[in-house]
Design a protein around this motif. Structure first.
Motif, PDB file in Angstrom:
ATOM      1  N   PRO A   1      14.174  46.746  36.028  1.00  0.00           N
ATOM      2  CA  PRO A   1      14.199  46.124  34.698  1.00  0.00           C
ATOM      3  C   PRO A   1      15.437  45.238  34.548  1.00  0.00           C
ATOM      4  O   PRO A   1      16.548  45.630  34.915  1.00  0.00           O
ATOM      5  N   VAL A   2      15.249  44.049  34.025  1.00  0.00           N
ATOM      6  CA  VAL A   2      16.344  43.112  33.770  1.00  0.00           C
ATOM      7  C   VAL A   2      16.274  42.708  32.300  1.00  0.00           C
ATOM      8  O   VAL A   2      15.225  42.281  31.804  1.00  0.00           O
ATOM      9  N   ASN A   3      17.401  42.845  31.625  1.00  0.00           N
ATOM     10  CA  ASN A   3      17.457  42.558  30.188  1.00  0.00           C
ATOM     11  C   ASN A   3      18.417  41.392  29.943  1.00  0.00           C
ATOM     12  O   ASN A   3      19.634  41.580  29.959  1.00  0.00           O
ATOM     13  N   PRO A   4      17.893  40.169  29.723  1.00  0.00           N
ATOM     14  CA  PRO A   4      18.786  39.029  29.461  1.00  0.00           C
ATOM     15  C   PRO A   4      19.239  38.999  28.002  1.00  0.00           C
ATOM     16  O   PRO A   4      18.451  39.224  27.090  1.00  0.00           O
ATOM     17  N   ILE A   5      20.518  38.740  27.786  1.00  0.00           N
ATOM     18  CA  ILE A   5      21.106  38.702  26.441  1.00  0.00           C
ATOM     19  C   ILE A   5      21.902  37.410  26.315  1.00  0.00           C
ATOM     20  O   ILE A   5      22.808  37.161  27.112  1.00  0.00           O
ATOM     21  N   GLU A   6      21.574  36.593  25.335  1.00  0.00           N
ATOM     22  CA  GLU A   6      22.339  35.367  25.103  1.00  0.00           C
ATOM     23  C   GLU A   6      23.347  35.587  23.984  1.00  0.00           C
ATOM     24  O   GLU A   6      23.036  36.179  22.949  1.00  0.00           O
ATOM     25  N   THR A   7      24.555  35.113  24.203  1.00  0.00           N
ATOM     26  CA  THR A   7      25.618  35.269  23.210  1.00  0.00           C
ATOM     27  C   THR A   7      25.404  34.284  22.071  1.00  0.00           C
ATOM     28  O   THR A   7      24.744  33.255  22.240  1.00  0.00           O
ATOM     29  N   PRO A   8      25.983  34.557  20.892  1.00  0.00           N
ATOM     30  CA  PRO A   8      25.827  33.645  19.756  1.00  0.00           C
ATOM     31  C   PRO A   8      26.498  32.290  20.015  1.00  0.00           C
ATOM     32  O   PRO A   8      27.474  32.197  20.767  1.00  0.00           O
ATOM     33  N   SER A   9      25.971  31.252  19.386  1.00  0.00           N
ATOM     34  CA  SER A   9      26.540  29.906  19.510  1.00  0.00           C
ATOM     35  C   SER A   9      27.799  29.742  18.678  1.00  0.00           C
ATOM     36  O   SER A   9      28.583  28.816  18.922  1.00  0.00           O
ATOM     37  N   SER A  10      27.987  30.610  17.688  1.00  0.00           N
ATOM     38  CA  SER A  10      29.180  30.500  16.839  1.00  0.00           C
ATOM     39  C   SER A  10      29.549  31.882  16.331  1.00  0.00           C
ATOM     40  O   SER A  10      28.737  32.807  16.350  1.00  0.00           O
ATOM     41  N   LEU A  11      30.799  32.007  15.882  1.00  0.00           N
ATOM     42  CA  LEU A  11      31.263  33.262  15.313  1.00  0.00           C
ATOM     43  C   LEU A  11      30.868  33.338  13.845  1.00  0.00           C
ATOM     44  O   LEU A  11      30.721  32.312  13.174  1.00  0.00           O
ATOM     45  N   PRO A  12      30.718  34.550  13.314  1.00  0.00           N
ATOM     46  CA  PRO A  12      30.466  34.684  11.883  1.00  0.00           C
ATOM     47  C   PRO A  12      31.720  34.309  11.088  1.00  0.00           C
ATOM     48  O   PRO A  12      32.716  33.871  11.660  1.00  0.00           O
ATOM     49  N   ASN A  13      31.669  34.525   9.815  1.00  0.00           N
ATOM     50  CA  ASN A  13      32.840  34.276   8.964  1.00  0.00           C
ATOM     51  C   ASN A  13      34.080  34.908   9.583  1.00  0.00           C
ATOM     52  O   ASN A  13      34.061  36.063  10.002  1.00  0.00           O
ATOM     53  N   LEU A  14      35.162  34.129   9.662  1.00  0.00           N
ATOM     54  CA  LEU A  14      36.358  34.596  10.364  1.00  0.00           C
ATOM     55  C   LEU A  14      37.013  35.799   9.704  1.00  0.00           C
ATOM     56  O   LEU A  14      37.870  36.438  10.292  1.00  0.00           O
ATOM     57  N   SER A  15      36.604  36.118   8.483  1.00  0.00           N
ATOM     58  CA  SER A  15      37.185  37.282   7.802  1.00  0.00           C
ATOM     59  C   SER A  15      36.417  38.562   8.096  1.00  0.00           C
ATOM     60  O   SER A  15      36.833  39.643   7.681  1.00  0.00           O
ATOM     61  N   SER A  16      35.298  38.458   8.801  1.00  0.00           N
ATOM     62  CA  SER A  16      34.489  39.642   9.091  1.00  0.00           C
ATOM     63  C   SER A  16      34.659  40.070  10.546  1.00  0.00           C
ATOM     64  O   SER A  16      35.140  39.310  11.383  1.00  0.00           O
ATOM     65  N   VAL A  17      34.251  41.292  10.832  1.00  0.00           N
ATOM     66  CA  VAL A  17      34.313  41.822  12.189  1.00  0.00           C
ATOM     67  C   VAL A  17      33.017  41.450  12.902  1.00  0.00           C
ATOM     68  O   VAL A  17      31.935  41.780  12.429  1.00  0.00           O
ATOM     69  N   PRO A  18      33.098  40.761  14.023  1.00  0.00           N
ATOM     70  CA  PRO A  18      31.870  40.355  14.723  1.00  0.00           C
ATOM     71  C   PRO A  18      31.171  41.547  15.355  1.00  0.00           C
ATOM     72  O   PRO A  18      31.794  42.563  15.673  1.00  0.00           O
ATOM     73  N   GLU A  19      29.875  41.419  15.521  1.00  0.00           N
ATOM     74  CA  GLU A  19      29.115  42.442  16.222  1.00  0.00           C
ATOM     75  C   GLU A  19      29.365  42.290  17.721  1.00  0.00           C
ATOM     76  O   GLU A  19      29.401  41.185  18.239  1.00  0.00           O
ATOM     77  N   PRO A  20      29.554  43.392  18.437  1.00  0.00           N
ATOM     78  CA  PRO A  20      29.699  43.267  19.894  1.00  0.00           C
ATOM     79  C   PRO A  20      28.408  42.752  20.518  1.00  0.00           C
ATOM     80  O   PRO A  20      27.309  43.080  20.050  1.00  0.00           O
ATOM     81  N   ILE A  21      28.545  41.964  21.562  1.00  0.00           N
ATOM     82  CA  ILE A  21      27.370  41.463  22.259  1.00  0.00           C
ATOM     83  C   ILE A  21      26.828  42.507  23.214  1.00  0.00           C
ATOM     84  O   ILE A  21      25.665  42.487  23.619  1.00  0.00           O
ATOM     85  N   TYR A  22      27.707  43.492  23.558  1.00  0.00           N
ATOM     86  CA  TYR A  22      27.302  44.524  24.512  1.00  0.00           C
ATOM     87  C   TYR A  22      28.148  45.769  24.263  1.00  0.00           C
ATOM     88  O   TYR A  22      29.344  45.658  24.009  1.00  0.00           O
ATOM     89  N   LYS A  23      27.500  46.938  24.348  1.00  0.00           N
ATOM     90  CA  LYS A  23      28.247  48.179  24.139  1.00  0.00           C
ATOM     91  C   LYS A  23      27.560  49.315  24.868  1.00  0.00           C
ATOM     92  O   LYS A  23      26.332  49.460  24.821  1.00  0.00           O
ATOM     93  N   ASP A  24      28.352  50.118  25.571  1.00  0.00           N
ATOM     94  CA  ASP A  24      27.853  51.358  26.153  1.00  0.00           C
ATOM     95  C   ASP A  24      28.958  52.399  26.103  1.00  0.00           C
ATOM     96  O   ASP A  24      29.936  52.229  25.352  1.00  0.00           O
ATOM     97  N   GLU A  25      28.844  53.452  26.886  1.00  0.00           N
ATOM     98  CA  GLU A  25      29.825  54.533  26.803  1.00  0.00           C
ATOM     99  C   GLU A  25      31.195  54.141  27.342  1.00  0.00           C
ATOM    100  O   GLU A  25      32.187  54.832  27.075  1.00  0.00           O
ATOM    101  N   ASN A  26      31.268  53.023  28.086  1.00  0.00           N
ATOM    102  CA  ASN A  26      32.535  52.612  28.691  1.00  0.00           C
ATOM    103  C   ASN A  26      33.204  51.447  27.971  1.00  0.00           C
ATOM    104  O   ASN A  26      34.407  51.481  27.718  1.00  0.00           O
ATOM    105  N   ILE A  27      32.457  50.409  27.698  1.00  0.00           N
ATOM    106  CA  ILE A  27      33.060  49.178  27.183  1.00  0.00           C
ATOM    107  C   ILE A  27      32.326  48.669  25.948  1.00  0.00           C
ATOM    108  O   ILE A  27      31.141  48.908  25.753  1.00  0.00           O
ATOM    109  N   THR A  28      33.097  47.968  25.143  1.00  0.00           N
ATOM    110  CA  THR A  28      32.555  47.199  24.026  1.00  0.00           C
ATOM    111  C   THR A  28      32.972  45.756  24.254  1.00  0.00           C
ATOM    112  O   THR A  28      34.160  45.478  24.439  1.00  0.00           O
TER     113      THR A  28
END
Length: 906
Positions: A106-133
């Protein structure tokens, strides 16, 4: 929990920077340019436990090795793989659909966002597991360069002239927002691309997803409507008109048509990798003293929660002298019982191609409430996150830019900065095992076996760049950075590199007694034969000065000693022809010819003089380097003065045109320019058919305008005129997919026949009688004939038989299986009629009588004139001895598996 970041490959002639983040449980690879698989082999590391790939760009530089890695990972039974990259990643992957298919992984392709959300908010991680965010940061060139402004009437750029101030003009946030690329996405087109990827990896979560399929069908109808309105023909994708070697049960509608055009503004991604927070030690003795019971309450404290409970405590003694207790209510905070946790370690991987990309990267670290905490000297921020290392992948001019220096200096003083910049990097040999063997062979014949080009001195010393932070290090291969526990960068060299220490020493390389004696014997025999030829006064044979350079002689996958397919033909006074272009071919060219533009012969000149690239078929080991090669050609300054003709099948042309949406490779249909002219292999068929086949395996399978048979033939006539060729014909050969050999005939009277990948094919013999040189695949040993037939390849004996039948004057055997990674041992049987006995000989290896022709074995970087190919026969025993010594000194544990060829000569 311990984890680290290490450098797999650096910015060099044959690799791009790749970084591996390693935990006990999983690995995460950041960027996979060409030669990434081979870099793993050379570094003696493995790719097992790789869980995710991250790319800073959907480009040949950053992802040129992706297809090879995907196929390798699948064959290594990696259970699942996430692939993360900027917009365009799915388009890049979907373009691989004709030659990539792995049903089990299984291969799961994930594209990152083209822009960041409002600079005053915390962005959602593009990837997260038990080791890294992992958080992504979009990186793109600013529309208006620093220090420049747009005029209001014409839109042309001009320098800021206020008060004669030449400092960079100040930008407002509004100006920056206007520079953000469009984030609009054609959802139907994106769904169509996703359905292509699901077909390549049907075990993926989205495989056969109904919503994807419906959107893809709507997208196809939409494209057909647009095509009808513009009166442009559309390629058919009928299963009868196309051949799928993988025999997939079904493919989506539109699979064989060109992908929807990728129209978004290209951007890149940089990454922030945050490791896990490791809690402090639980003080069990103090917990017992406070009366905290085992179980739930202790677990709550470990989670960071404050607890309140009732405990029994001593309350003196009663009248009988017995101890009394009483119940008290206690509140305990986590910090009273649990030691201080370690701040999560963090790593930044920043890719900044040009100074124009600096503002988009640095702005989040200046204005985002989240990102600016990672670039801070404030105590509260450093106890929350600890940025241990920043990897900077910098294009020309970036490190000299004051804005970037200021950005680097804003990080905590303990942060290590590891820099990859071609302007400031040396260019050591990457594949030192092969180079070490080449160094040995240069003692045998320095013209045929050149020492690879390299430089241990950068163009500009990194230490001379003023204003950089104190903790700056050069990014080099095998560099290791411990993130937890934190440590200094170190470089592991022991046992990895035998080439550079010897080539730089005054003592030179030492040869074993056996190798030395064989070298001397071979050189003497070659010298004797050369004198005999010179004294014979025989006229020089046609094409004697034509050079044949084996750039890659392995099959399927690269090894430490052999790269995959690529053969360069250099025709004096006319130009160059490249026969197949496997992954890493550009790097092989760089190492062979060098990058020093001050020398008469260099890789830039070779590329500028390249007139033809011929790709025999769509298997990855024959074409996965062509996109990078075309990209390098497009970047030449000044531009080439002549066009480059690309001869191949429709699938390859379609693949490259799709990739051109992401990177300009110079593909052009204008014959008056110096771009890449596409020619269809079947249009040059040796039987000169008036049209393409209309049915069966060999039909073209599309009707795009550039497929026109007469258009291809018109370009081919111009191509032949440029190279002084009498003809350039293609030959259908027997392989597991559409594959063509080539017959190249020159007006000077010589000819070269190239087999591509094939079983023994009569058509190759019929199309090319009396060839000067036959370059034929010899994938398997003669005792593997059944396996060769199963994989539609030739054995060595079968290749020689084809050469005999076409009366080839010289045969060059190549494309050896990875089963025989170093050298193939040949044994010839000679019958002594006067004695009635048969004798095996290994000193002279030839399937021909010396008066009938020459058999030579191809080695990576062997540079032979046609008139000198006979020398290889005499060198073979010396080559065998040298390889055996190389393997022994390289410290490899596995035995060298040798293939033995039985050649009957009467």
């Amino acid at each position: 929990m311990m984890w680290n970041a290490s450098v797999l490959s650096t910015a060099s002639s044959d690799t791009e920077p790749s970084i591996v983040v390693t935990f006990d449980s999983f690995k995460y690879l950041f960027n996979a340019g060409e030669n990434t698989c081979r870099s793993f082999l050379q570094s003696q590391r493995n790719w097992r436990r790789t869980k995710a790939l991250f790319f800073t760009g959907a480009s040949t530089e950053r992802a040129g090795g992706l297809a090879g890695m995907l196929m390798t990972f699948a064959d290594a039974t990696i259970p699942r793989l996430d692939v993360v990259g900027p917009p365009g990643l799915k388009h890049f992957m979907a373009a691989m659909r004709f030659y990539t298919y792995r049903p089990a992984m299984p291969v799961n392709p994930i594209e990152t966002p083209s822009s960041l959300p409002n600079l005053s908010s915390v962005p959602e991680p593009i990837y997260k597991d038990e080791n890294i965010t992992v958080y992504s940061i979009p990186v793109y060139p600013s529309k208006v360069e620093e220090g420049e402004a747009l005029t209001t009437d014409t839109g042309k750029r001009k320098r800021s002239e206020e008060s004669g101030d030449q400092r960079p003009a100040k930008r407002s946030n509004t100006t920056h927002e206007s520079a953000i690329p469009s984030a609009s996405i054609d959802e139907e087109a994106q769904a169509f691309r996703s359905s292509m990827i699901d077909t390549m990896f049907p075990a993926s979560p989205g495989g056969r997803d109904i919503e994807y399929t419906q959107k893809a069908k709507r997208g196809k109808r939409k494209r057909e409507q647009l095509t009808k309105e513009t009166k442009a023909p559309i390629a058919t994708d009928s299963s009868k008109a196309n051949f799928d070697e993988y025999r997939r049960p079904s493919v989506p509608q539109g699979f064989y048509s060109q992908l929807p055009k990728f129209t978004q503004t290209p951007i890149g991604s940089s990454y922030l990798i945050v490791g896990p927070r490791v809690r402090g030690k639980f003080d069990a003795d103090k917990a017992k003293e406070l009366g905290i019971p085992q179980g739930k309450l202790r677990a709550q404290l470990i989670k960071g929660e404050t607890i309140t409970f009732t405990a029994k405590v001593d309350d003196g003694v009663d009248e009988q002298g017995k101890k009394k207790t009483k119940e008290v209510t206690r509140t305990v905070k986590p910090e009273e019982i649990v030691g201080q946790s370690d701040a999560p370690g963090a790593v930044l991987i920043l890719d900044v191609p040009t100074p124009a990309h600096i503002p988009s990267l640095t702005e989040p670290f200046a204005n985002s409430t989240f990102f600016k905490r990672f670039r801070s000297n404030a105590r509260e921020d450093n106890t929350e996150f600890a940025v241990r290392s920043v990897f900077h992948i910098c294009g020309n001019g970036v490190l000299d830019d004051e804005r970037y220096k200021a950005f680097m200096n804003g990080f905590c003083d303990s942060t290590h900065h590891i820099v990859a910049s071609r302007q400031h990097s040396p260019d050591p040999v990457t594949f030192t095992s092969a180079a070490y063997n080449q160094l040995r062979l240069s003692q045998l014949d320095s013209e045929i076996f050149r020492v690879p080009s390299f430089s241990l001195t950068p163009k500009r010393d990194l230490a001379c760049v003023q204003g950089l932070p104190s903790n700056v290090h050069q990014l080099v291969a095998n560099q290791h950075m411990s993130i937890r526990p934190p440590g200094e960068p170190t470089v592991e060299t022991e046992g990895v590199d035998r080439f550079h220490p010897i080539v730089m020493s005054s003592e030179g390389i030492s040869l074993s007694e056996d190798t030395l004696s064989r070298f001397e014997e071979a050189k003497k025999r070659v010298a004797d034969m050369a004198r005999e030829k010179e004294n014979s006064n025989d006229p020089k044979c046609p094409g004697a000065d034509v050079r044949i350079i084996s750039l890659g002689t392995g099959s399927a996958t690269p090894s430490k000693y052999r790269n995959v397919s690529g053969t360069l033909i250099m025709i004096p006074n006319y130009g160059n022809i490249l026969l197949d272009c496997g992954e890493g071919t550009w790097g092989q060219l760089c190492r062979h010819f060098g990058t020093d533009e001050g020398k008469e012969e260099n890789v830039q000149k070779v590329l500028r003089d390249l007139r033809v690239v011929y790709i025999s078929h769509i298997h990855g080991d024959h074409h996965m380097g062509v996109a990078n090669l075309l990209r390098k050609r497009k970047q030449l300054t000044p531009e080439p003065s002549e066009p480059l003709y690309l001869v191949s099948i429709r699938a390859l042309h379609l693949y490259l045109r799709e990739l051109s949406d992401l990177q300009d490779m110079g593909i052009s249909d204008d014959p008056s320019k110096n771009g890449v002219m596409t020619i269809l292999s079947p249009s040059l068929h040796w039987r000169d058919f008036p049209s393409y086949p209309e049915s069966g395996l060999w039909q073209v399978g599309g009707n795009e305008p550039w497929l026109d048979i007469e258009l291809s033939r018109e370009k081919a006539r111009a191509m032949c005129e440029k190279l002084g060729l009498k003809s350039f014909k293609t030959v259908d050969v027997r392989h597991r997919t559409r594959c063509y050999g080539a017959v190249i005939c020159h007006k000077d009277g010589w000819s070269i026949v190239y087999s591509g990948d094939t079983m023994p094919s009569d058509s190759l013999v019929y199309a090319s009688p009396s060839a000067t040189v036959l370059i034929h695949e010899a994938t398997m040993a003669d005792d593997q004939e059944e396996l060769a037939a199963k994989k539609a390849h030739s054995t060595i004996g079968q290749a020689l038989d084809i050469g005999r039948r076409m009366k080839a004057r010289n045969i060059l055997l190549t494309h050896f299986s990875a089963r025989y990674p170093k050298i193939i041992t040949y044994k010839s049987k000679q019958w002594h009629s006067d004695q009635g006995t048969e004798e095996e000989k290994v000193e002279e290896i030839t399937g021909f009588d010396p008066d009938e022709g020459v058999v030579a074995i191809a080695f990576d970087h062997a540079d032979m004139k046609i008139g000198d190919m006979w020398k290889i026969n005499y060198y073979l025993p010396a080559l065998q001895s040298s390889f055996q010594q190389t393997v022994a000194e390289d410290g490899e544990d596995e035995e060298l598996e040798e293939a033995t060829m039985q050649v009957d000569t009467m």
